[in-house]
Design a protein around this motif. Structure first.
Motif, PDB file in Angstrom:
ATOM      1  N   GLN A   1      -9.661  10.370   4.378  1.00 54.26           N
ATOM      2  CA  GLN A   1      -9.714   9.877   5.746  1.00 54.26           C
ATOM      3  C   GLN A   1     -10.930  11.020   6.104  1.00 54.26           C
ATOM      4  O   GLN A   1     -11.888  10.597   7.172  1.00 54.26           O
ATOM      5  CB  GLN A   1      -8.848   9.448   6.509  1.00 54.26           C
ATOM      6  CG  GLN A   1      -8.237   8.686   6.054  1.00 54.26           C
ATOM      7  CD  GLN A   1      -6.946   8.157   7.098  1.00 54.26           C
ATOM      8  OE1 GLN A   1      -6.957   9.281   8.700  1.00 54.26           O
ATOM      9  NE2 GLN A   1      -5.969   7.776   6.765  1.00 54.26           N
TER      10      GLN A   1
ATOM     11  N   ASN B   1      -8.161   1.630   6.293  1.00 57.69           N
ATOM     12  CA  ASN B   1      -8.335   3.204   7.030  1.00 57.69           C
ATOM     13  C   ASN B   1      -6.506   4.101   7.456  1.00 57.69           C
ATOM     14  O   ASN B   1      -6.919   2.531   8.143  1.00 57.69           O
ATOM     15  CB  ASN B   1      -9.371   3.422   7.781  1.00 57.69           C
ATOM     16  CG  ASN B   1      -9.428   4.752   8.623  1.00 57.69           C
ATOM     17  OD1 ASN B   1      -8.429   5.621   8.267  1.00 57.69           O
ATOM     18  ND2 ASN B   1     -10.355   4.911   9.452  1.00 57.69           N
TER      19      ASN B   1
ATOM     20  N   HIS C   1     -16.459   8.650  11.112  1.00 62.24           N
ATOM     21  CA  HIS C   1     -15.748   7.978  12.009  1.00 62.24           C
ATOM     22  C   HIS C   1     -15.630   8.139  13.120  1.00 62.24           C
ATOM     23  O   HIS C   1     -16.115   9.244  13.927  1.00 62.24           O
ATOM     24  CB  HIS C   1     -13.989   8.271  11.531  1.00 62.24           C
ATOM     25  CG  HIS C   1     -13.373   7.113  11.671  1.00 62.24           C
ATOM     26  ND1 HIS C   1     -12.799   6.817  13.398  1.00 62.24           N
ATOM     27  CD2 HIS C   1     -12.961   5.578  10.909  1.00 62.24           C
ATOM     28  CE1 HIS C   1     -12.462   5.561  13.436  1.00 62.24           C
ATOM     29  NE2 HIS C   1     -12.597   4.633  12.120  1.00 62.24           N
TER      30      HIS C   1
ATOM     31  N   PHE D   1      -7.845   4.718   1.710  1.00 62.67           N
ATOM     32  CA  PHE D   1      -7.818   5.838   2.441  1.00 62.67           C
ATOM     33  C   PHE D   1      -6.347   6.437   3.261  1.00 62.67           C
ATOM     34  O   PHE D   1      -6.268   5.218   4.022  1.00 62.67           O
ATOM     35  CB  PHE D   1      -8.917   6.394   3.706  1.00 62.67           C
ATOM     36  CG  PHE D   1     -10.057   5.874   3.010  1.00 62.67           C
ATOM     37  CD1 PHE D   1     -10.314   7.170   2.902  1.00 62.67           C
ATOM     38  CD2 PHE D   1     -11.489   4.539   3.134  1.00 62.67           C
ATOM     39  CE1 PHE D   1     -12.053   7.023   2.468  1.00 62.67           C
ATOM     40  CE2 PHE D   1     -11.966   4.283   2.377  1.00 62.67           C
ATOM     41  CZ  PHE D   1     -12.202   5.713   2.199  1.00 62.67           C
TER      42      PHE D   1
ATOM     43  N   ILE E   1     -14.385   9.216   3.963  1.00 62.53           N
ATOM     44  CA  ILE E   1     -14.891   8.142   5.056  1.00 62.53           C
ATOM     45  C   ILE E   1     -16.130   9.714   6.034  1.00 62.53           C
ATOM     46  O   ILE E   1     -15.376  11.036   6.087  1.00 62.53           O
ATOM     47  CB  ILE E   1     -13.924   8.191   5.846  1.00 62.53           C
ATOM     48  CG1 ILE E   1     -12.982   7.365   4.913  1.00 62.53           C
ATOM     49  CG2 ILE E   1     -14.563   7.216   7.029  1.00 62.53           C
ATOM     50  CD1 ILE E   1     -11.830   5.968   6.367  1.00 62.53           C
TER      51      ILE E   1
ATOM     52  N   LYS F   1      -5.053   5.564   8.427  1.00 65.15           N
ATOM     53  CA  LYS F   1      -5.017   6.709   9.764  1.00 65.15           C
ATOM     54  C   LYS F   1      -4.246   7.072   9.399  1.00 65.15           C
ATOM     55  O   LYS F   1      -2.987   7.660   8.693  1.00 65.15           O
ATOM     56  CB  LYS F   1      -5.713   6.095  11.177  1.00 65.15           C
ATOM     57  CG  LYS F   1      -6.282   5.328  11.299  1.00 65.15           C
ATOM     58  CD  LYS F   1      -7.260   4.538  12.662  1.00 65.15           C
ATOM     59  CE  LYS F   1      -8.196   3.512  12.597  1.00 65.15           C
ATOM     60  NZ  LYS F   1      -8.638   3.131  13.302  1.00 65.15           N
TER      61      LYS F   1
END
Ligand code: PGA
Length: 251
Positions: free
Chosen positions: A65, A8, A96, A42, A93, A10
């Motif tokens: 994400q 991830n 989260h 991601f 995802i 981000k």
């Protein structure tokens, strides 16, 4: 295969550093012969298509994400599940803790995202986890139960397109990971709950996330119900992400 490793990224990296990292990972996975280690990256949505192109003929998949359910619409600033899919994304995802916390995403929206993504052929990593306060109050398992039931119960989930990530909120980005015992307890509980929902729980990957790094990956992956990881900070360097992959490969 129940193993799954996810990166991830981000809101990190620019296009050039993101591409370089994807290229390094592709080479590394090829070199090590990890084509049977299910891996998904991601990246920030803006780079999804180019990262997907770099990884096209590799065993590493890409995902989003975040995405909004549906195809097109007047939703300024959003990118749809259909657009993600058309750009090479194979995963989404959902839930989260940063989306729950900073963007106030609640169960009804999470459920729509999950079902729409699966309906359009994407696989979903559904994230759950307790805060520090909830853990201190002894509420951890109740919170996990609620987060599972409010999104997965009473709707037709495609279980073969689902992974769960257990990510204690207090462990994300803090450098403090759950102990192997704490994580195993949560993972076993989640698997039991999935069974009660009628899911083929023994086939569903349950990932650990929260300050996962090369130093703690082995002992966490040694637990019977920890099938892989959702890695944030340590996925931004090829070396540390590869070291975590090696630990999972050895499991
Ligand atoms: P972290 O993030 O590895 O940096 O703790 C994990 C996540 O948020 O998925």
């Amino acid at each position: 295969m129940r193993k799954l490793l996810a990166a991830n990224w981000k809101m990190h990296l620019y296009a050039d550093t993101a591409q370089a990292l994807a290229q390094q990972l592709r080479h590394h996975w090829q070199e090590k012969g990890w084509q049977n280690l299910p891996t998904v990256i991601f990246p920030p949505l803006l780079y999804l298509r180019e990262i997907a192109n770099i990884l096209k003929h590799s065993s590493i998949q890409v995902g989003a994400q975040n995405a909004y359910p549906g195809e097109f619409g007047a939703f300024t600033g959003e990118v749809s599940v259909a657009q993600v899919s058309a750009s090479g994304g194979a995963w989404l995802i959902v839930g989260h803790s940063e989306r729950r916390q900073y963007f106030a995403e609640k169960a009804p929206l999470l459920q729509r995202k999950l079902l729409d993504a699966q309906h359009r052929g994407l696989k979903v990593i559904y994230c759950i986890g307790e805060t520090l306060e909830e853990r201190r109050c002894g509420e951890t398992l109740n919170v996990l139960r609620q987060q599972i039931l409010e999104v997965l119960q009473g709707v037709s989930v495609a279980w073969n397109q689902l992974a769960i990530a257990y990510e204690p909120v207090w462990a994300i980005g803090t450098g403090i990971n759950a102990t192997p015992d704490q994580a195993q307890e949560a993972h076993a509980f989640i698997r039991q709950l999935l069974t009660e929902l009628g899911a083929p729980a023994s086939h569903i990957p349950i990932l650990y996330g929260g300050s996962l790094k090369p130093e703690n990956a082995h002992e966490l992956f040694r637990q019977p119900d920890i099938d892989g990881g959702l890695v944030g900070g340590a996925s931004l360097q090829a070396n540390s992400f590869a070291a975590i992959a090696a630990a999972l490969w050895d499991k």
